[in-house]
Design an enzyme around this catalytic site. Structure first.
Site, PDB file in Angstrom:
ATOM      1  CD  GLU A  41      -2.650  -1.548   0.021  1.00 38.85           C
ATOM      2  OE1 GLU A  41      -2.930  -0.589  -0.750  1.00 38.85           O
ATOM      3  OE2 GLU A  41      -2.982  -2.719  -0.228  1.00 38.85           O
ATOM      4  CB  CYS A  62      -1.242   7.123   2.639  1.00 36.91           C
ATOM      5  SG  CYS A  62      -2.313   6.208   3.738  1.00 36.91           S
TER       6      CYS A  62
HETATM    7  P1  NAD Z   1       9.247   5.121   2.786  1.00 33.71           P
HETATM    8  O1  NAD Z   1       8.957   4.492   1.481  1.00 33.71           O
HETATM    9  O2  NAD Z   1      10.326   6.123   2.880  1.00 33.71           O
HETATM   10  O3  NAD Z   1       9.619   3.982   3.860  1.00 33.71           O
HETATM   11  C1  NAD Z   1       8.778   2.860   4.053  1.00 33.71           C
HETATM   12  C2  NAD Z   1       9.643   1.710   4.537  1.00 33.71           C
HETATM   13  O4  NAD Z   1      10.513   1.326   3.476  1.00 33.71           O
HETATM   14  C3  NAD Z   1      10.529   2.076   5.725  1.00 33.71           C
HETATM   15  O5  NAD Z   1      10.596   0.976   6.609  1.00 33.71           O
HETATM   16  C4  NAD Z   1      11.865   2.318   5.068  1.00 33.71           C
HETATM   17  O6  NAD Z   1      12.960   2.124   5.917  1.00 33.71           O
HETATM   18  C5  NAD Z   1      11.844   1.272   3.974  1.00 33.71           C
HETATM   19  N1  NAD Z   1      12.787   1.553   2.897  1.00 33.71           N
HETATM   20  C6  NAD Z   1      13.241   2.748   2.498  1.00 33.71           C
HETATM   21  N2  NAD Z   1      14.115   2.591   1.485  1.00 33.71           N
HETATM   22  C7  NAD Z   1      14.207   1.269   1.258  1.00 33.71           C
HETATM   23  C8  NAD Z   1      14.942   0.476   0.353  1.00 33.71           C
HETATM   24  N3  NAD Z   1      15.759   1.026  -0.547  1.00 33.71           N
HETATM   25  N4  NAD Z   1      14.809  -0.853   0.399  1.00 33.71           N
HETATM   26  C9  NAD Z   1      13.961  -1.408   1.296  1.00 33.71           C
HETATM   27  N5  NAD Z   1      13.230  -0.714   2.181  1.00 33.71           N
HETATM   28  C10 NAD Z   1      13.349   0.608   2.155  1.00 33.71           C
HETATM   29  O7  NAD Z   1       7.857   5.699   3.327  1.00 33.71           O
HETATM   30  P2  NAD Z   1       7.572   6.540   4.645  1.00 33.71           P
HETATM   31  O8  NAD Z   1       8.147   7.905   4.473  1.00 33.71           O
HETATM   32  O9  NAD Z   1       7.911   5.776   5.863  1.00 33.71           O
HETATM   33  O10 NAD Z   1       5.985   6.621   4.587  1.00 33.71           O
HETATM   34  C11 NAD Z   1       5.316   7.536   3.769  1.00 33.71           C
HETATM   35  C12 NAD Z   1       4.825   6.897   2.490  1.00 33.71           C
HETATM   36  O11 NAD Z   1       4.005   5.784   2.801  1.00 33.71           O
HETATM   37  C13 NAD Z   1       3.966   7.835   1.668  1.00 33.71           C
HETATM   38  O12 NAD Z   1       4.254   7.653   0.303  1.00 33.71           O
HETATM   39  C14 NAD Z   1       2.544   7.358   1.989  1.00 33.71           C
HETATM   40  O13 NAD Z   1       1.600   7.689   0.987  1.00 33.71           O
HETATM   41  C15 NAD Z   1       2.756   5.887   2.118  1.00 33.71           C
HETATM   42  N6  NAD Z   1       1.722   5.256   2.932  1.00 33.71           N
HETATM   43  C16 NAD Z   1       0.734   4.581   2.279  1.00 33.71           C
HETATM   44  C17 NAD Z   1      -0.297   3.984   2.990  1.00 33.71           C
HETATM   45  C18 NAD Z   1      -1.391   3.245   2.284  1.00 33.71           C
HETATM   46  O14 NAD Z   1      -2.160   2.551   2.940  1.00 33.71           O
HETATM   47  N7  NAD Z   1      -1.502   3.353   0.959  1.00 33.71           N
HETATM   48  C19 NAD Z   1      -0.303   4.086   4.375  1.00 33.71           C
HETATM   49  C20 NAD Z   1       0.725   4.766   5.022  1.00 33.71           C
HETATM   50  C21 NAD Z   1       1.741   5.347   4.280  1.00 33.71           C
END
Ligand code: NAD
Length: 541
Positions: A293, A327
């Site tokens: 998501e 989000c």
């Molecule tokens: P992010 O993508 O920066 O991080 C999410 C996770 O991915 C973290 O645990 C991070 O450490 C990990 N990550 C980062 N780089 C990585 C890599 N290269 N390889 C593997 N893992 C990696 O997101 P965020 O800033 O924590 O959250 C915000 C984002 O999440 C926004 O885009 C938001 O829209 C989305 N979000 C979506 C929903 C939904 O239900 N659609 C819900 C909550 C948040």
């Protein structure tokens, strides 16, 4: 379950407490906040039920006071990730065979621990780690997390009850096996509930998990780990590693027993992980399940028949609560000219009344954004809007990171419906508004549909029913969660299962049986009572 068809408690949504001045919950959470804020915690990795300190640590600070240190967490090396995987696979031998009522009991207990003795702690930790106001912490870390845990137990039993027809001579049964191997949960900073739910719902279905929380949420993830431990999640079932996401992910995704990714976070990262899984596909023993998501560019479209005060309230709440870091937060709005002046005045009035600062001061509606990277990105877009001819900032536009990462709630009005901030997910307290001609409703619905790559949430606000019907049809694929006469945020587990399509994710609807079905692999069992002894069918004469 060998000795009874057990009913689980019927899931009900956890009531949201008010935290009004003078209420006991307000006093309790403020005491927990102060105690946590003024001490330092050490957060080790959690592997096979043991705390693992690596000595390689990073500090944790609240976004609203980035020089204040509230603790340290330990960074994993590759050997720790290998150990987490090995220990999960070992735990699977017993966990996957445990009768479901015991799994249910553990996670129902976790729900009650959060509802009771851990409520103030998990809310205070979320206020500190993610700079949530108490209301935002309560609806997330307490209520939504409790709801996920309770409803998932009920959905699990609904799934198990789903069985095929049988005949008198053959009994058909489906058992919903956990996935073979181990699963991987990668969670975002913005919801403590999502962070806990992603590993918990996979474990509930009998899977074993390696969980990597966001660096920015570890302070509150620690409370989740404490709850899981106290609820009785056995050693090795949920293992937690922190640190370099690339190293951790490379190690996990290279393993032949990797069987499922449960991700919530940004679109780009999810697509990269999907690609990596594809590249490794010949390595795996099974086809991994992939649930993600991801991002959104969530909209509000008002019709000329809309009540301007209702539109303004949807914008003020939908765009600015939790600093626009949901989000589902409204980040683009389309307002007809005829009501624009009224909508604008009400929104400006609301924003003028917002107070910004630490969540400890419960007069504040706005606090800080999560980290410097987010602050700098938002400041860059705001500065750009100040110079672009097709954009005008009518509220906010200021920012200050001297103490915390504070961005003023900002409204950009653009004459260009494809302006960059109408398309790009900024993930902060910034909304961009496009004012359209009153009679251009149908054309504007097309713009809403094709302006961004995302399709997470959106709202139509109108009094006229034909306009609502037209928007519902025109925007069928523009949002996985579509709201009529409401803001596009605030989905409740069990009421509005959540998820979007297009670049917003696989739409497996967190908080629904559909999501849980991704974490099982059904086995069909046919038992024949009188087994044939002759291969010949009657037609053979
Ligand atoms: P992010 O993508 O920066 O991080 C999410 C996770 O991915 C973290 O645990 C991070 O450490 C990990 N990550 C980062 N780089 C990585 C890599 N290269 N390889 C593997 N893992 C990696 O997101 P965020 O800033 O924590 O959250 C915000 C984002 O999440 C926004 O885009 C938001 O829209 C989305 N979000 C979506 C929903 C939904 O239900 N659609 C819900 C909550 C948040």
């Amino acid at each position: 379950m060998g000795k009874g068809f057990f009913n689980v408690p019927i899931a009900v949504n956890e009531p949201v407490k008010s935290y009004a001045p003078g209420s006991p919950e307000r006093q309790e959470v403020l005491e927990a906040y102060k105690a946590m804020y003024n001490s330092k915690i050490d957060v080790p990795l959690y592997i096979n039920g043991k705390d693992v300190s690596t000595g390689n640590t990073r500090t944790m600070s609240p976004p609203h006071d980035h020089q204040h240190i509230v603790g340290e967490y330990h960074l994993a090396e590759q050997k720790h990730v290998d150990e987490a995987i090995a220990t999960a696979l070992e735990a699977r031998k017993t966990w996957s065979q445990l009768p479901w009522e015991h799994r249910a009991g553990i996670f129902l207990k976790a729900a009650e621990l959060i509802a009771g003795p851990y409520r103030a702690k998990i809310n205070a930790a979320t206020m500190i780690a993610q700079s949530k106001t108490i209301h935002q912490a309560e609806i997330d870390a307490a209520c939504e997390f409790i709801d996920f845990l309770r409803f998932n137990v009920q959905f699990m039993t609904d799934i198990y009850a789903e069985q095929p027809e049988s005949t008198s001579d053959a009994w058909n049964r489906i058992e919903y096996r956990p996935l073979e191997g181990f699963t991987y949960a990668v969670t975002p900073f913005n919801f403590t509930a999502i962070s806990g739910n992603l590993p918990a719902c996979m474990a509930l279905m009998g899977n074993v998990v390696v969980w990597k929380p966001s660096d920015s949420q570890i302070f509150s993830a620690k409370i989740i780990m404490d709850v899981f431990k106290e609820a009785g999640v056995p050693d090795g079932v949920i293992n937690v590693v922190f640190g370099d996401p690339v190293m951790i992910t490379n190690t996990v995704l290279a393993h032949q027993d990797f069987s499922g990714l449960h991700f919530t976070g940004s679109t780009f990262i999810f697509k990269e992980l999907w690609k990596q899984i594809g590249e490794n596909i010949h390595t795996y023993k099974t086809y991994p399940r992939i649930v993600g998501e991801t991002g959104g560019k969530d909209f509000i479209i008002a019709h000329k028949s809309a009540n301007p005060k209702q539109v303004a309230t949807a914008i003020s709440r939908g765009a600015f609560e939790f600093q626009g870091q949901k989000c589902s937060a409204a980040s683009r709005a389309y307002i007809p000219k005829g009501i624009w002046n009224d909508v604008r005045d009400f929104v400006l009035e609301d924003i003028a009344s917002f107070k910004m600062g630490s969540p400890e001061d419960m007069n504040n509606f706005i606090t800080a954004v999560i980290h410097e990277g987010s602050f700098d990105k938002l400041a860059k877009y705001i500065d750009q809007a100040k110079t672009d001819g097709d954009a005008e900032i009518i509220a906010g536009g200021g920012y200050d990171k001297s103490k915390g990462y504070f961005i003023e709630p900002t409204v950009i009005v653009t004459t260009n419906p494809k302006y960059t901030t109408m398309e790009t997910e900024l993930f902060g307290p910034v909304i961009t508004i496009y004012v359209y001609e009153d009679d251009a409703y149908s054309e504007t619905l097309k713009l809403v549909d094709d302006t961004s790559e995302y399709a997470l949430t959106g709202a139509v606000i109108a009094r006229e029913r034909y306009a609502i019907d037209e928007a519902t049809k025109a925007l069928q694929n523009s949002a996985g969660n579509f709201y009529i006469n409401d803001k596009p945020t605030g989905a409740v587990v069990g009421q509005q299962p959540f998820g979007g399509a297009r670049a917003s994710g696989t739409n497996d609807k967190a908080g629904s049986a559909q999501n849980l079905l991704r974490w099982v692999s059904p086995r069909m069992i046919k038992e024949t009572f009188v087994t044939p002894t002759d291969y010949r069918y009657p037609f053979l004469g």
